[in-house]
Design an enzyme around this catalytic site. Structure first.
Site, PDB file in Angstrom:
ATOM      1  N   ARG A 190      -9.866   0.034   3.836  1.00 44.46           N
ATOM      2  CA  ARG A 190      -9.253  -0.959   2.958  1.00 44.46           C
ATOM      3  C   ARG A 190     -10.268  -1.894   2.284  1.00 44.46           C
ATOM      4  O   ARG A 190     -10.319  -3.094   2.565  1.00 44.46           O
ATOM      5  CB  ARG A 190      -8.192  -1.746   3.722  1.00 44.46           C
TER       6      ARG A 190
ATOM      7  N   ASP B  52       4.479   2.624   3.251  1.00 40.22           N
ATOM      8  CA  ASP B  52       5.013   1.751   4.301  1.00 40.22           C
ATOM      9  C   ASP B  52       6.261   2.319   4.973  1.00 40.22           C
ATOM     10  O   ASP B  52       6.801   1.715   5.900  1.00 40.22           O
ATOM     11  CB  ASP B  52       5.309   0.349   3.742  1.00 40.22           C
TER      12      ASP B  52
ATOM     13  N   ARG C 173       5.216  -9.250  13.199  1.00 36.08           N
ATOM     14  CA  ARG C 173       4.524  -9.554  11.946  1.00 36.08           C
ATOM     15  C   ARG C 173       5.420  -9.243  10.757  1.00 36.08           C
ATOM     16  O   ARG C 173       5.320  -9.905   9.729  1.00 36.08           O
ATOM     17  CB  ARG C 173       3.249  -8.707  11.828  1.00 36.08           C
TER      18      ARG C 173
ATOM     19  N   LYS D 276       8.496  -9.387   3.282  1.00 38.34           N
ATOM     20  CA  LYS D 276       7.188  -9.890   3.706  1.00 38.34           C
ATOM     21  C   LYS D 276       6.166  -9.756   2.587  1.00 38.34           C
ATOM     22  O   LYS D 276       5.442 -10.704   2.276  1.00 38.34           O
ATOM     23  CB  LYS D 276       6.697  -9.101   4.937  1.00 38.34           C
ATOM     24  N   ASN D 277       6.111  -8.574   1.979  1.00 39.57           N
ATOM     25  CA  ASN D 277       5.029  -8.319   1.021  1.00 39.57           C
ATOM     26  C   ASN D 277       5.248  -8.972  -0.339  1.00 39.57           C
ATOM     27  O   ASN D 277       4.376  -8.904  -1.211  1.00 39.57           O
ATOM     28  CB  ASN D 277       4.787  -6.811   0.872  1.00 39.57           C
TER      29      ASN D 277
ATOM     30  N   CYS E  49      -9.243  -2.237   9.057  1.00 40.47           N
ATOM     31  CA  CYS E  49      -8.030  -2.441   9.845  1.00 40.47           C
ATOM     32  C   CYS E  49      -7.544  -1.092  10.342  1.00 40.47           C
ATOM     33  O   CYS E  49      -8.112  -0.057  10.009  1.00 40.47           O
ATOM     34  CB  CYS E  49      -6.971  -3.192   9.061  1.00 40.47           C
TER      35      CYS E  49
HETATM   36  N1  EPU Z   1      -8.186  -0.104  -2.537  1.00 42.39           N
HETATM   37  C1  EPU Z   1      -9.518   0.022  -2.877  1.00 42.39           C
HETATM   38  N2  EPU Z   1     -10.180  -1.097  -3.324  1.00 42.39           N
HETATM   39  C2  EPU Z   1      -9.558  -2.303  -3.437  1.00 42.39           C
HETATM   40  C3  EPU Z   1      -8.203  -2.422  -3.100  1.00 42.39           C
HETATM   41  C4  EPU Z   1      -7.526  -1.298  -2.645  1.00 42.39           C
HETATM   42  O1  EPU Z   1     -10.108   1.085  -2.783  1.00 42.39           O
HETATM   43  O2  EPU Z   1     -10.220  -3.266  -3.831  1.00 42.39           O
HETATM   44  C5  EPU Z   1      -7.471   1.073  -2.050  1.00 42.39           C
HETATM   45  C6  EPU Z   1      -6.937   0.904  -0.629  1.00 42.39           C
HETATM   46  O3  EPU Z   1      -7.936   1.171   0.334  1.00 42.39           O
HETATM   47  C7  EPU Z   1      -5.802   1.884  -0.607  1.00 42.39           C
HETATM   48  C8  EPU Z   1      -5.249   1.795  -2.026  1.00 42.39           C
HETATM   49  O4  EPU Z   1      -6.310   1.259  -2.826  1.00 42.39           O
HETATM   50  O5  EPU Z   1      -6.309   3.170  -0.397  1.00 42.39           O
HETATM   51  C9  EPU Z   1      -4.021   0.946  -2.196  1.00 42.39           C
HETATM   52  O6  EPU Z   1      -4.233  -0.324  -1.608  1.00 42.39           O
HETATM   53  P1  EPU Z   1      -3.496  -1.625  -2.125  1.00 42.39           P
HETATM   54  O7  EPU Z   1      -4.499  -2.571  -2.648  1.00 42.39           O
HETATM   55  O8  EPU Z   1      -2.375  -1.236  -3.029  1.00 42.39           O
HETATM   56  O9  EPU Z   1      -2.892  -2.214  -0.770  1.00 42.39           O
HETATM   57  P2  EPU Z   1      -2.796  -3.740  -0.337  1.00 42.39           P
HETATM   58  O10 EPU Z   1      -2.507  -4.588  -1.513  1.00 42.39           O
HETATM   59  O11 EPU Z   1      -3.940  -4.086   0.527  1.00 42.39           O
HETATM   60  C10 EPU Z   1      -0.210  -3.750   0.027  1.00 42.39           C
HETATM   61  C11 EPU Z   1       0.724  -4.017   1.165  1.00 42.39           C
HETATM   62  C12 EPU Z   1       0.620  -2.868   2.172  1.00 42.39           C
HETATM   63  C13 EPU Z   1       1.006  -1.570   1.464  1.00 42.39           C
HETATM   64  C14 EPU Z   1       0.084  -1.352   0.256  1.00 42.39           C
HETATM   65  C15 EPU Z   1       0.449  -0.140  -0.565  1.00 42.39           C
HETATM   66  C16 EPU Z   1       0.879  -6.413   1.340  1.00 42.39           C
HETATM   67  C17 EPU Z   1       0.589  -7.652   2.120  1.00 42.39           C
HETATM   68  N3  EPU Z   1       0.385  -5.275   1.820  1.00 42.39           N
HETATM   69  O12 EPU Z   1      -1.503  -3.696   0.586  1.00 42.39           O
HETATM   70  O13 EPU Z   1       1.570  -3.146   3.193  1.00 42.39           O
HETATM   71  O14 EPU Z   1       0.884  -0.489   2.339  1.00 42.39           O
HETATM   72  O15 EPU Z   1       0.154  -2.518  -0.613  1.00 42.39           O
HETATM   73  O16 EPU Z   1       1.746  -0.222  -1.021  1.00 42.39           O
HETATM   74  O17 EPU Z   1       1.549  -6.464   0.334  1.00 42.39           O
HETATM   75  C18 EPU Z   1       2.440  -3.183   5.377  1.00 42.39           C
HETATM   76  O18 EPU Z   1       3.279  -4.004   4.957  1.00 42.39           O
HETATM   77  O19 EPU Z   1       2.544  -2.622   6.493  1.00 42.39           O
HETATM   78  C19 EPU Z   1       1.309  -2.847   4.521  1.00 42.39           C
HETATM   79  C20 EPU Z   1       0.189  -2.289   4.983  1.00 42.39           C
END
Ligand code: EPU
Length: 431
Positions: free
Chosen positions: A131, A316, A408, A22-23, A126
């Protein structure tokens, strides 16, 4: 709304085909906005999130076609889809769609890189934490996009295109790295990303972008260099296997005991998760077809884990591992360092008899002799599947509500588990 009913106590034996991730699929689909030509994605998982993103991309003008199954392909083979964004007809991503799936916020990068403008709703909070998207916006600003927040929308413009820049992420972010990769691929000049995410899904996106004509060096390492190009082309790419799905089923087998081949799973995508499982008492062997997971005889040993960016233990899989630890012979500590509120499963696991105490970012899990079935529900995808794992080992019947969370991110979950002997069925709302 559908429910899932599980009667626990059966060992899992058989083969589970692992779907496309998915990711990885989501950013790959979004990357199709970067080119007028067709991007063909094979091994696409059939998931609610993928279908929602189809709709969102359709609003921007992406034509989405599902290729017919070739002779000999089974239902497990994954779909092949063609995405063609010949013209971008709308550069706005509305609140009602973005708020339903956070990853759709990432369309901001390809839209502003290709069209010089985009208007994308802020996703909001969320279930697993606040986030924020500040680092994604920081990256686009460094690349020269002008950003304003208007009525809950990020309005981005770069009338003369984006320009390469040095971007230092103060914190590792998967979404920030995805968006920077996409935007920098079409920027003028060189971009260097520092403290970039090293997750395999980032490498998968970079591989596809390279096939589309992007010049990217170092994906999978902390420093990535991108030499912008004037335009990108169509390409064909197969979505990588879902390491989180594989880890989830591996934990289910460790929980129930049994012997399951996770077809298509790869240990290099999941080493920290597998190491924890081996410490807990599972045996894992890599074969040509995938990963074979077994657990016989002795019970589950307690193991401490701390989530952190790849290659460390993934957030995850935190909920699923906690479910496993509820049956360990002793006390384990599970620390969550990525998201501040990713313990929503704790109270639901407690309904099944789990003994878990929260101390800040750490859950202290005291293994119980047995769990007992109960009605439960969860507020996010990974939390829901942790309840499935617990229910598979609980005495009696568990009903899991709000199944849409599972849909999902887990393709045909009940069918895959039933194929290995689990007593699991979906009760449809109409039935
Ligand atoms: N963060 C910030 N500012 C930003 C972006 C992120 O502070 O602008 C923080 C987040 O709040 C978090 C950390 O940085 O504390 C890491 O967040 P990241 O950006 O890596 O997460 P994401 O890209 O929003 C993806 C996956 C998540 C997975 C995370 C971490 C997808 C669609 N989602 O999210 O997957 O947990 O990376 O590996 O790829 C799931 O599949 O259930 C899921 C939540």
């Amino acid at each position: 709304m559908d429910k899932i009913k599980i009667v626990g106590g059966t060992r899992l034996n058989g083969v589970i085909p692992i779907s496309g991730a998915k990711n990885a699929a989501l950013p790959l689909m979004i990357a199709s906005l970067l080119t007028r030509e067709t991007v063909t994605l094979a091994n696409m998982p059939l998931l609610a999130d993928v279908m929602l993103l189809e709709r969102i991309l359709g609003n921007h003008g992406v034509d989405y076609a599902i290729a017919g199954k070739r002779t000999g392909e089974s239902v497990d083979a994954g779909r092949t889809v063609h995405l063609t964004a010949r013209e971008i007809v709308d550069t706005t991503a509305p609140y009602d769609l973005v708020s339903r799936m956070r990853a759709s916020f990432w369309v901001l990068a390809p839209l502003v890189a290709r069209c010089g403008e985009a208007r994308v709703s802020l996703p909001g909070g969320c279930a697993i934490g606040t986030r924020p998207v500040d680092l994604l916006l920081m990256a686009l600003e460094k690349l020269g996009a002008k950003l304003d927040i208007e009525n809950g929308y990020v309005v981005a413009s770069a009338k003369n295109g984006l320009t390469g820049a040095e971007i230092d992420f103060p914190k590792v972010t998967v979404g920030g790295t995805h968006t920077a990769l996409m935007a920098a691929s079409l920027a003028r000049g060189t971009t260097v990303l520092r403290n970039a995410a090293r997750e395999p899904e980032v490498v998968d996106l970079a591989d596809c972008l390279i096939k589309m004509g992007a010049r990217i060096k170092g994906a999978g390492q902390s420093t990535i260099e991108i030499e912008g190009v004037g335009s990108l082309f169509g390409a064909r790419h197969a979505v990588m296997p879902d390491r989180i799905e594989a880890g989830t089923y591996a934990m289910a087998v460790a929980m129930t005991g049994g012997d399951v081949l996770l077809a298509g799973a790869r240990s290099d995508l999941l080493q920290a998760g597998l190491d924890a499982l081996v410490q807990a008492g599972a045996s894992i062997t890599e074969t040509n077809e995938g990963l074979r997971v077994t657990r016989n005889g002795a019970g589950i040993s307690p193991v401490d884990v701390t989530t952190a960016p790849f290659p460390a233990f993934p957030t995850d899989l935190q909920a699923q591992f906690m479910a496993l630890m509820t049956r360990a012979k002793g006390v384990s500590r599970i620390t969550e360092t990525i998201f501040e509120n990713r313990f929503m499963h704790v109270q639901e696991l407690a309904r099944l008899g789990a003994r878990i105490k929260l101390e800040g970012d750490t859950a202290i899990v005291t293994g119980a002799d047995h769990l007992d079935g109960a009605p439960v529900m969860a507020t996010d995808l990974r939390a829901s599947v942790s309840l499935v794992i617990a229910a598979l080992a609980a005495r009696g019947e568990t009903t899991i509500n709000r199944v849409y969370h599972l849909d999902r991110g887990f393709e045909r979950l009940e069918k895959k588990l039933r194929g290995c002997g689990a007593e699991i069925e979906r009760i449809t709302a109409a039935g």
